[in-house]
Motif scaffolding. Structure first.
Motif, short mmCIF file in Angstrom:
data_model
loop_
_atom_site.label_atom_id
_atom_site.label_comp_id
_atom_site.label_asym_id
_atom_site.label_seq_id
_atom_site.Cartn_x
_atom_site.Cartn_y
_atom_site.Cartn_z
N LEU A 105 0.83 -1.18 0.00
CA LEU A 105 -0.15 0.11 -0.14
C LEU A 105 0.86 1.32 -0.20
O LEU A 105 0.41 2.38 -0.28
CB LEU A 105 -1.13 0.17 1.17
N VAL A 106 2.11 1.22 0.45
CA VAL A 106 2.88 2.26 0.61
C VAL A 106 4.35 2.20 -0.18
O VAL A 106 4.85 1.34 -0.01
CB VAL A 106 3.20 2.77 2.20
N HIS A 107 4.95 3.07 -0.83
CA HIS A 107 6.20 3.07 -1.59
C HIS A 107 6.83 4.46 -1.02
O HIS A 107 6.34 5.67 -0.78
CB HIS A 107 6.02 3.28 -2.91
N ASN A 108 8.21 4.24 -0.26
CA ASN A 108 9.08 5.18 0.35
C ASN A 108 10.11 5.71 -0.52
O ASN A 108 10.66 4.75 -1.51
CB ASN A 108 9.59 4.65 1.70
N MET A 109 10.35 7.00 -0.57
CA MET A 109 11.44 7.48 -1.36
C MET A 109 12.14 8.38 -0.57
O MET A 109 11.54 9.17 0.06
CB MET A 109 10.46 8.09 -2.77
N VAL A 173 15.46 2.85 2.78
CA VAL A 173 14.29 2.04 2.43
C VAL A 173 14.41 0.67 2.45
O VAL A 173 15.43 -0.16 1.80
CB VAL A 173 13.68 2.57 0.91
N ILE A 174 13.47 0.01 3.03
CA ILE A 174 13.39 -1.46 2.95
C ILE A 174 12.28 -1.95 1.99
O ILE A 174 11.29 -1.78 2.01
CB ILE A 174 13.01 -2.11 4.33
N PRO A 175 12.85 -2.30 0.86
CA PRO A 175 12.17 -2.59 -0.39
C PRO A 175 11.26 -3.93 0.00
O PRO A 175 11.51 -4.60 0.86
CB PRO A 175 13.02 -2.97 -1.68
N ILE A 199 16.93 3.50 -2.17
CA ILE A 199 16.54 4.85 -2.00
C ILE A 199 15.24 5.27 -2.44
O ILE A 199 14.56 6.15 -2.20
CB ILE A 199 17.36 5.70 -3.06
N GLY A 200 14.45 4.08 -2.90
CA GLY A 200 13.14 4.16 -3.21
C GLY A 200 12.76 4.49 -4.54
O GLY A 200 11.65 4.79 -5.18
#
Length: 212
Positions: A105-109, A173-175, A199-200
């Motif tokens: 649901l979430v992508h971090n950058m 970031v933990i992919p 890095i995202g």
């Protein structure tokens, strides 16, 4: 503003052709060495350490352990600095690190809008595009568009969280763990983790892309 983040071409140059940035770096190094401010041997060791020995390898090991060890992942959530230091990774620009997890649901950058703060101890030297003004501004104003420039197309309903590094805090970031790797060992999982995914601006590799 139109900008293409062709990050593959920043890192690789054919033959002996040097980019403008590389020429500037070499010119600066020459001046510093000539004036006696920098020992050329020490400079070479520093660059080699962060380019080849650190690279993204340290961070990849952190991510692989987080994927395979729930207790370690929980430690990362509570105190990433200590959890990462427990693997022997600390030091330059890695004094205080916060881990942020990608989910369905979430992508971090990650970006550093004021300069180019970057966790050297886990990711090595920052890529050229990370320091660029277009990335630093657009990552905040149009993160979805920036990701599209990197070839990352996210579903419209997926939330994007942009984390701004500071002099005090770095982010890792933990992919998301790729499907089909449930029985993989940590060493093999680490091969799937890319610098950009931490890095995202990228995803972890698919299992078919690496050899075990």
């Amino acid at each position: 503003m139109s900008h293409s983040h062709d990050h593959h071409h920043h890192d690789h140059h054919e033959g002996t052709v040097l980019s403008e940035v590389e020429l500037r770096v070499r010119a600066l190094e020459s001046v510093l060495v000539e004036k006696g401010y920098v020992d050329p041997a020490a400079l070479d060791i520093l660059i080699e350490t962060y380019e080849t020995k650190v690279g993204p390898h340290n961070g990849a090991r952190v991510v692989a352990k987080a994927w395979s060890d729930p207790a370690y992942l929980e430690w990362l959530r509570k105190d990433a600095t200590a959890a990462i230091a427990s693997l022997g990774y600390s030091g330059r620009q890695g004094e205080h690190i916060v881990a942020v997890e990608n989910t369905p649901l979430v992508h971090n950058m990650v970006v550093c809008t004021l300069c180019s703060c970057y966790p050297w101890s886990v990711l090595g030297l920052p890529p050229v595009w990370y320091k660029s003004a277009p990335y630093r501004s657009r990552a905040v104003l149009d993160p979805r568009g920036v990701l599209r420039d990197f070839g990352i197309e996210l579903a419209p309903e997926k939330q994007i969280r942009v984390w701004d590094s500071t002099a005090e805090i770095r982010y890792l970031v933990i992919p998301e763990r790729p499907a089909g790797t449930e029985d993989w060992a940590e060493a093999d999982l680490a091969k799937l983790v890319t610098r950009d995914s931490m890095i995202g601006t990228g995803f972890a590799k698919a299992p078919a892309e690496v050899s075990r």
